[in-house]
Enzyme design. Structure first.
Site, PDB file in Angstrom:
ATOM      1  N   GLU A  89       0.830  -1.200   0.000  1.00 56.37           N
ATOM      2  CA  GLU A  89       0.000   0.000   0.000  1.00 56.37           C
ATOM      3  C   GLU A  89       0.867   1.255   0.000  1.00 56.37           C
ATOM      4  O   GLU A  89       1.966   1.268   0.556  1.00 56.37           O
ATOM      5  CB  GLU A  89      -0.899   0.006   1.239  1.00 56.37           C
ATOM      6  CG  GLU A  89      -1.838  -1.195   1.263  1.00 56.37           C
ATOM      7  CD  GLU A  89      -2.875  -1.113   2.371  1.00 56.37           C
ATOM      8  OE1 GLU A  89      -4.027  -1.442   2.085  1.00 56.37           O
ATOM      9  OE2 GLU A  89      -2.553  -0.720   3.501  1.00 56.37           O
ATOM     10  N   CYS A 102       3.554   8.412   1.012  1.00 58.56           N
ATOM     11  CA  CYS A 102       4.092   7.491   1.990  1.00 58.56           C
ATOM     12  C   CYS A 102       4.269   6.165   1.269  1.00 58.56           C
ATOM     13  O   CYS A 102       3.294   5.612   0.752  1.00 58.56           O
ATOM     14  CB  CYS A 102       3.088   7.369   3.148  1.00 58.56           C
ATOM     15  SG  CYS A 102       3.530   6.103   4.345  1.00 58.56           S
ATOM     16  N   CYS A 109       6.444  -6.899   7.307  1.00 62.25           N
ATOM     17  CA  CYS A 109       7.524  -6.382   8.154  1.00 62.25           C
ATOM     18  C   CYS A 109       7.802  -7.444   9.207  1.00 62.25           C
ATOM     19  O   CYS A 109       6.902  -8.169   9.615  1.00 62.25           O
ATOM     20  CB  CYS A 109       7.063  -5.094   8.837  1.00 62.25           C
ATOM     21  SG  CYS A 109       8.333  -4.311   9.864  1.00 62.25           S
ATOM     22  N   CYS A 113       6.284  -4.863  16.077  1.00 61.10           N
ATOM     23  CA  CYS A 113       5.764  -3.844  17.000  1.00 61.10           C
ATOM     24  C   CYS A 113       4.288  -4.177  17.246  1.00 61.10           C
ATOM     25  O   CYS A 113       3.538  -4.423  16.295  1.00 61.10           O
ATOM     26  CB  CYS A 113       5.896  -2.449  16.385  1.00 61.10           C
ATOM     27  SG  CYS A 113       7.605  -1.988  16.029  1.00 61.10           S
ATOM     28  N   CYS A 116       1.219  -2.192  15.431  1.00 59.99           N
ATOM     29  CA  CYS A 116       1.283  -1.892  13.992  1.00 59.99           C
ATOM     30  C   CYS A 116       0.706  -3.026  13.148  1.00 59.99           C
ATOM     31  O   CYS A 116       1.023  -4.192  13.360  1.00 59.99           O
ATOM     32  CB  CYS A 116       2.734  -1.639  13.604  1.00 59.99           C
ATOM     33  SG  CYS A 116       2.944  -1.189  11.871  1.00 59.99           S
ATOM     34  N   CYS A 331      -0.768   6.083   9.873  1.00 63.45           N
ATOM     35  CA  CYS A 331       0.411   5.382  10.378  1.00 63.45           C
ATOM     36  C   CYS A 331       0.027   4.081  11.054  1.00 63.45           C
ATOM     37  O   CYS A 331      -0.850   4.050  11.903  1.00 63.45           O
ATOM     38  CB  CYS A 331       1.132   6.211  11.421  1.00 63.45           C
ATOM     39  SG  CYS A 331       1.833   7.683  10.778  1.00 63.45           S
TER      40      CYS A 331
HETATM   41  N1  SAH Z   1       9.438   0.472  10.262  1.00 68.75           N
HETATM   42  C1  SAH Z   1       9.571   1.889  10.205  1.00 68.75           C
HETATM   43  C2  SAH Z   1       8.684   2.476   9.175  1.00 68.75           C
HETATM   44  C3  SAH Z   1       7.208   2.364   9.472  1.00 68.75           C
HETATM   45  S1  SAH Z   1       6.734   3.968   9.710  1.00 68.75           S
HETATM   46  C4  SAH Z   1       9.360   2.476  11.584  1.00 68.75           C
HETATM   47  O1  SAH Z   1       9.041   1.719  12.484  1.00 68.75           O
HETATM   48  O2  SAH Z   1       9.579   3.653  11.773  1.00 68.75           O
HETATM   49  C5  SAH Z   1       5.259   3.895  10.415  1.00 68.75           C
HETATM   50  C6  SAH Z   1       5.200   4.810  11.604  1.00 68.75           C
HETATM   51  O3  SAH Z   1       3.918   4.626  12.167  1.00 68.75           O
HETATM   52  C7  SAH Z   1       6.187   4.420  12.678  1.00 68.75           C
HETATM   53  O4  SAH Z   1       6.561   5.529  13.436  1.00 68.75           O
HETATM   54  C8  SAH Z   1       5.355   3.493  13.504  1.00 68.75           C
HETATM   55  O5  SAH Z   1       5.895   3.299  14.774  1.00 68.75           O
HETATM   56  C9  SAH Z   1       4.052   4.241  13.512  1.00 68.75           C
HETATM   57  N2  SAH Z   1       2.919   3.407  13.865  1.00 68.75           N
HETATM   58  C10 SAH Z   1       2.797   2.085  13.766  1.00 68.75           C
HETATM   59  N3  SAH Z   1       1.590   1.679  14.182  1.00 68.75           N
HETATM   60  C11 SAH Z   1       0.933   2.793  14.542  1.00 68.75           C
HETATM   61  C12 SAH Z   1      -0.374   3.032  15.025  1.00 68.75           C
HETATM   62  N4  SAH Z   1      -1.244   2.038  15.224  1.00 68.75           N
HETATM   63  N5  SAH Z   1      -0.706   4.313  15.288  1.00 68.75           N
HETATM   64  C13 SAH Z   1       0.156   5.324  15.071  1.00 68.75           C
HETATM   65  N6  SAH Z   1       1.376   5.163  14.604  1.00 68.75           N
HETATM   66  C14 SAH Z   1       1.776   3.907  14.348  1.00 68.75           C
END
Ligand code: SAH
Length: 339
Positions: A89, A102, A109, A113, A116, A331
Site C-alpha cells: 500500500e 508514503c 515487516c 511492533c 502496527c 500510520c
Molecule cells: N518500520 C519503520 C517504518 C514504518 S513507519 C518504523 O518503524 O519507523 C510507520 C510509523 O507509524 C512508525 O513511526 C510506527 O511506529 C508508527 N505506527 C505504527 N503503528 C501505529 C499506530 N497504530 N498508530 C500510530 N502510529 C503507528
C-alpha cells in the site's frame, strides 16, 4: 527479470554497451523512466527492435494499482500489485506545502511492533529500489500531480532493506531523475542502530525519524521487540552519531496509547532522554488497528504530555494531524492484503 526503474543512468549505459547500442540511447531510456512512463511502447524515440529487447529483459510497470480509496480529508490510499502478485500500500497526501507520498519498503515487516498492522503476517520480501520508486510514479500518474515529499513510512522497515532503500534515495534525488531534494525525504526506523550508523556515514541530507514510542527500556521491549537487539542507549548513541555526521535534526515519533505510554512518568523520561539534543518530537494519537485493543490518548493527555516536553525540557514538539484514518491509511494501518 530486472526492474528498469532500479537502474541508474550509469547502469543503463553499461547495459547499452553490452548490447552494442550507443550511449545516447541510455540517456533517452533513463529520461523516459524518470518521466514515469509505464509502457515501453511510450518510449517513442527508440527503435522498435530496442523496445522489443528491453521488453524481453526488463520490467517497467512494477506497481499496478488495483484498488483506490479516498478519504474525506482528500488522502488517497492505493493498493498496488507487484509482478509476483504481492500487494503493498501507498498513500498520497496533500498539505499546504505540497504533495507527500508514503511508500512501503517491504511486503510486510518482521519487526513485530505490537501496535502496527504492517507486521501482523511477518515479512514476505524486500522491495527493490525500482518498486519503491514505482509507487511514486504510479501516484503521480494517477493524480496528475507532482510529488514533493516522500516518507518511507509505509509497510516495512527501511533499514532492514538497507541497500535497496539507499539506492532508492540515490535514484529519487538524482537531478536527471525524479530530482527530489534530500531534505524532502524522511526515512523512519524502529531503531536499527547498526544501520543508523552506516547511514550516518553516507552523510545524506534526508530526515531521519526514530519510532520511539516508549522511553523506558523494559516497557519499550514489551511493545517493540527490536529493543532486545538494540537497547535504548545503543539507539541513542547511534542517533547522536547521526546528528554529528550529518548536522541534521532528527525526528522522534511517539504514538500515544491510552494507559500504555502516555503518563507523566513517560513524558518526564522522554524529556530527560532527549533534552539538549538536535531533535523534534512528533506526537501521534495511536491509530486503531482491528487486531489489537490500543486506544488513542485523550486530547487532554496529549496536550499535557506536550507541555511537559516543551515547557520543562524545551523540546520542539508537535502533534501530528493524522490523515486518512477513515480508510485505514494512517500510520501503522498499512498492510499487504485486503482487509
Ligand atoms: N518500520 C519503520 C517504518 C514504518 S513507519 C518504523 O518503524 O519507523 C510507520 C510509523 O507509524 C512508525 O513511526 C510506527 O511506529 C508508527 N505506527 C505504527 N503503528 C501505529 C499506530 N497504530 N498508530 C500510530 N502510529 C503507528
Amino acid at each position: 527479470m530486472k526492474d528498469l526503474r532500479s537502474l541508474t543512468l550509469e547502469e543503463i549505459t553499461e547495459y547499452m554497451k553490452t548490447i552494442g547500442e550507443k550511449g545516447f540511447r541510455a540517456k533517452q531510456v533513463y529520461e523516459w523512466v524518470s518521466k514515469g512512463v509505464s509502457s515501453f511502447d511510450d518510449m517513442t524515440n527508440l527503435s522498435q527492435s530496442l523496445i522489443e529487447q528491453l521488453k524481453r529483459e526488463f520490467r517497467l510497470d512494477n506497481f499496478k494499482i488495483i484498488q483506490t480509496l479516498k478519504s474525506e480529508d482528500g488522502t488517497i490510499k492505493v493498493l498496488g500489485a507487484l509482478w509476483d502478485e504481492n500487494i503493498v500500500e501507498s498513500v498520497f497526501m496533500t498539505y499546504k506545502h505540497g504533495n507527500s507520498v508514503c511508500v512501503s519498503t517491504q511486503v510486510g515487516c518482521k519487526m513485530k511492533c505490537t501496535f502496527c498492522a504492517s507486521t501482523l503476517g511477518g515479512v514476505i520480501r524486500n522491495l527493490t529500489a525500482g518498486e519503491i520508486l514505482g509507487q511514486i510514479y504510479a501516484l503521480q500518474n494517477m493524480t496528475g500531480e507532482r510529488v514533493n515529499n516522500v516518507v518511507l513510512m509505509g509497510s516495512g522497515e527501511p533499514l532492514d532493506n538497507y541497500d535497496e532503500t539507499l539506492k532508492f534515495i540515490k535514484l529519487s534525488t538524482d537531478e536527471k531523475g525524479l530530482n527530489l531534494s534530500g531534505r524532502s525525504i524522511t526515512l523512519s526506523t524502529c531503531g536499527l542502530a547498526t544501520e543508523i550508523r552506516k547511514l550516518a556515514d553516507e552523510r545524506l541530507q534526508i530526515t531521519l525519524a526514530i519510532s520511539l514510542h516508549n522511553p523506558i527500556e523494559d516497557e519499550r521491549i514489551q511493545i517493540m521487540p527490536i529493543t532486545k537487539k538494540h537497547n535504548l542507549s545503543d539507539l541513542m548513541s547511534s542517533v547522536d552519531y547521526y546528528i554529528e555526521k550529518t548536522g541534521r535534526r532528527v525526528t522522534f515519533e511517539y504514538a500515544l496509547i491510552d494507559g500504555v505510554n502516555d503518563t507523566e512518568r513517560h513524558a518526564q523520561a522522554l524529556g530527560a532522554l532527549l533534552k539538549g539534543k538536535l531533535v523534534h518530537v512528533n506526537l501521534i494519537p495511536v491509530n486503531a488497528v482491528v487486531e489489537n485493543n490500543f486506544m488513542p490518548s485523550s486530547n487532554n493527555k496529549i496536550n499535557g504530555f506536550k507541555r511537559v516536553l516543551m515547557d520543562k525540557y524545551r523540546l520542539n514538539t508537535t502533534v501530528r494531524r493524522e490523515l486518512g484514518s477513515d480508510i485505514n491509511a494512517a500510520c501503522g494501518q498499512l498492510r499487504n492484503q485486503h482487509l
